[in-house]
Design a protein around this motif. Structure first.
Motif, mmCIF file in Angstrom:
data_model
loop_
_atom_site.group_PDB
_atom_site.id
_atom_site.type_symbol
_atom_site.label_atom_id
_atom_site.label_comp_id
_atom_site.label_asym_id
_atom_site.label_seq_id
_atom_site.Cartn_x
_atom_site.Cartn_y
_atom_site.Cartn_z
ATOM 1 N N THR A 22 159.179 126.791 -14.005
ATOM 2 C CA THR A 22 157.853 126.278 -14.295
ATOM 3 C C THR A 22 157.380 126.758 -15.661
ATOM 4 O OG1 THR A 22 157.300 126.200 -11.939
ATOM 5 C CG2 THR A 22 155.454 126.238 -13.495
ATOM 6 N N LEU A 36 144.810 123.242 -13.821
ATOM 7 C CA LEU A 36 145.757 122.309 -13.220
ATOM 8 C C LEU A 36 145.545 120.926 -13.823
ATOM 9 C CD1 LEU A 36 145.345 123.504 -9.514
ATOM 10 C CD2 LEU A 36 147.160 124.134 -11.134
ATOM 11 N N SER A 39 147.391 113.618 -13.863
ATOM 12 C CA SER A 39 148.633 112.855 -13.866
ATOM 13 C C SER A 39 148.568 111.810 -14.983
ATOM 14 C CB SER A 39 148.839 112.188 -12.509
ATOM 15 O OG SER A 39 147.799 111.255 -12.260
ATOM 16 N N ILE A 67 152.952 121.192 -13.712
ATOM 17 C CA ILE A 67 153.304 120.974 -12.314
ATOM 18 C C ILE A 67 154.691 120.329 -12.236
ATOM 19 C CG2 ILE A 67 152.558 119.868 -10.167
ATOM 20 C CD1 ILE A 67 150.753 122.136 -11.257
ATOM 21 N N ALA A 68 155.423 120.619 -11.162
ATOM 22 C CA ALA A 68 156.798 120.132 -11.007
ATOM 23 C C ALA A 68 156.870 118.621 -11.204
ATOM 24 C CB ALA A 68 157.329 120.505 -9.620
ATOM 25 N N TYR A 81 159.115 115.023 -3.956
ATOM 26 C CA TYR A 81 157.861 115.415 -4.580
ATOM 27 C C TYR A 81 156.686 114.947 -3.738
ATOM 28 C CZ TYR A 81 160.404 116.983 -8.631
ATOM 29 O OH TYR A 81 161.255 117.679 -9.441
ATOM 30 N N ILE A 83 152.453 116.573 -2.211
ATOM 31 C CA ILE A 83 151.442 117.623 -2.251
ATOM 32 C C ILE A 83 151.937 118.922 -1.623
ATOM 33 C CG2 ILE A 83 150.273 117.068 -0.073
ATOM 34 C CD1 ILE A 83 148.630 117.924 -3.501
ATOM 35 N N TRP A 86 153.987 120.657 -4.369
ATOM 36 C CA TRP A 86 153.135 121.100 -5.466
ATOM 37 C C TRP A 86 152.243 122.267 -5.043
ATOM 38 C CZ3 TRP A 86 152.463 115.254 -5.966
ATOM 39 C CH2 TRP A 86 153.436 114.728 -6.823
ATOM 40 N N THR A 87 151.780 122.274 -3.797
ATOM 41 C CA THR A 87 150.995 123.406 -3.314
ATOM 42 C C THR A 87 151.859 124.655 -3.232
ATOM 43 O OG1 THR A 87 149.578 121.907 -2.044
ATOM 44 C CG2 THR A 87 149.519 124.228 -1.451
ATOM 45 N N GLN A 89 154.505 125.268 -4.983
ATOM 46 C CA GLN A 89 154.766 125.703 -6.346
ATOM 47 C C GLN A 89 153.591 126.518 -6.894
ATOM 48 O OE1 GLN A 89 154.550 122.758 -9.389
ATOM 49 N NE2 GLN A 89 155.777 123.919 -10.857
ATOM 50 N N LEU A 113 145.084 118.752 -6.115
ATOM 51 C CA LEU A 113 145.972 119.870 -5.804
ATOM 52 C C LEU A 113 145.164 121.129 -5.503
ATOM 53 C CD1 LEU A 113 148.686 121.311 -5.627
ATOM 54 C CD2 LEU A 113 148.716 121.407 -8.146
ATOM 55 N N ALA A 191 157.553 111.402 -10.738
ATOM 56 C CA ALA A 191 156.598 112.254 -10.022
ATOM 57 C C ALA A 191 155.245 111.572 -9.910
ATOM 58 C CB ALA A 191 156.468 113.607 -10.721
#
Length: 279
Positions: A22, A36, A39, A67-68, A81, A83, A86-87, A89, A113, A191
């Motif tokens: 990351t 954060l 998109s 974010i990934a 991929y 939520i 991502w949470t 991560q 997120l 993603a």
């Protein structure tokens, strides 16, 4: 991607979180704030937050991860991929940096997120700042529809970016070039397309955190929205404010989806004041 996306004095580092190396930016000292990003084609933490990170870092330790699947945290083929990933991560990112809890500042998808993380484990969250964040179910806007269909092309990138701010002059040719180059990276769109449903020929519903779940959030929340937001309508900011018990709403007139870029000084002032009240 050109290094112009990753300069201006912020440190760029990497840490393993949820199986992804990351990439993140870090500056300042003090109580942690995690930024954060949203998109959209070619998005990254730096493209979202470079204009406000130095001011916030004057009083806080500020971290802005990719974010990934976005920015320099590469998309991995075969990874599911969503939520949950991502949470995870986000929490593993905090663990890797020995941060028990932080103020989460989320832009659009990043706000969603932040809400998901709060619902999963509120002990990791000191408070929430939500910019242009979806809530409940709403009709897909042209900004989201265009982003889903986007294929790397400078002219189309320019057209999409101009849907975001109220003042179209904010979209410079440098911004277009940088976002286009980032959008052409392998897997860059994959993603994003996990975030929202494929647009249909008519109205397509998009679902954020349901209102009944929002009512269970017990963290102080600052909600910030542009009145002329054409990507996530301002009505959704009001929906968040009505649903989250301990919340306040600030609406900026003549402002679109990028409050932090369109009103950077006022935005950082609000966040610093809000963060100071969470001590």
């Amino acid at each position: 991607m050109g290094d112009r996306l990753f300069d201006q004095g912020a440190q760029v580092r990497r840490v393993l979180a949820a199986g992804h190396e990351t990439a993140y930016h870090e500056a300042g000292h003090g109580r942690p704030i995690v930024l954060l990003h949203g998109s959209g084609p070619g998005v990254s933490a730096w493209s979202n937050w470079s204009g406000v990170l130095p001011a916030l870092a004057a009083e806080h330790r500020v971290l802005a991860p990719d974010i990934a699947g976005f920015g320099r945290t590469s998309f991995q083929e075969g990874t599911e991929y969503g939520i949950k990933l991502w949470t995870r991560q986000l929490f593993e990112f905090l663990d890797a940096l020995d941060i028990p809890s932080a103020l989460l500042v989320g832009n659009s998808f990043g706000g969603g997120l932040a809400l998901a993380a709060t619902l999963r484990d509120p002990s990791r969250v000191d408070g929430l700042v939500l910019l242009g964040t979806p809530a409940g179910t709403f009709t897909m806007t042209e900004g989201l529809r265009a982003g889903w269909h986007y294929e790397p092309d400078p002219d189309e990138m320019r057209r999409i970016l101009r849907l975001f701010p109220y003042d179209k002059g904010l979209v410079t040719e440098e911004m277009v070039r940088a976002r286009y180059e980032a959008s052409a990276a392998p897997g860059a769109q994959a993603a994003f397309r996990k975030l929202i449903p494929e647009p249909g020929p008519g109205d397509t519903p998009v679902r954020g955190v349901p209102e009944d779940r929002l009512r269970t959030i017990g963290k102080p929340s600052l909600i910030v929205h542009g009145r002329e937001d054409e990507v996530i309508p301002v009505e959704l900011g009001w929906r968040l404010a009505r649903s989250i018990p301990d919340s306040e709403l600030h609406v900026f007139g003549q402002c679109g989806h990028w409050v932090q870029l369109e009103r950077p000084a006022a935005f950082t002032g609000l966040v610093r004041d809000f963060a100071g009240r969470q001590t």
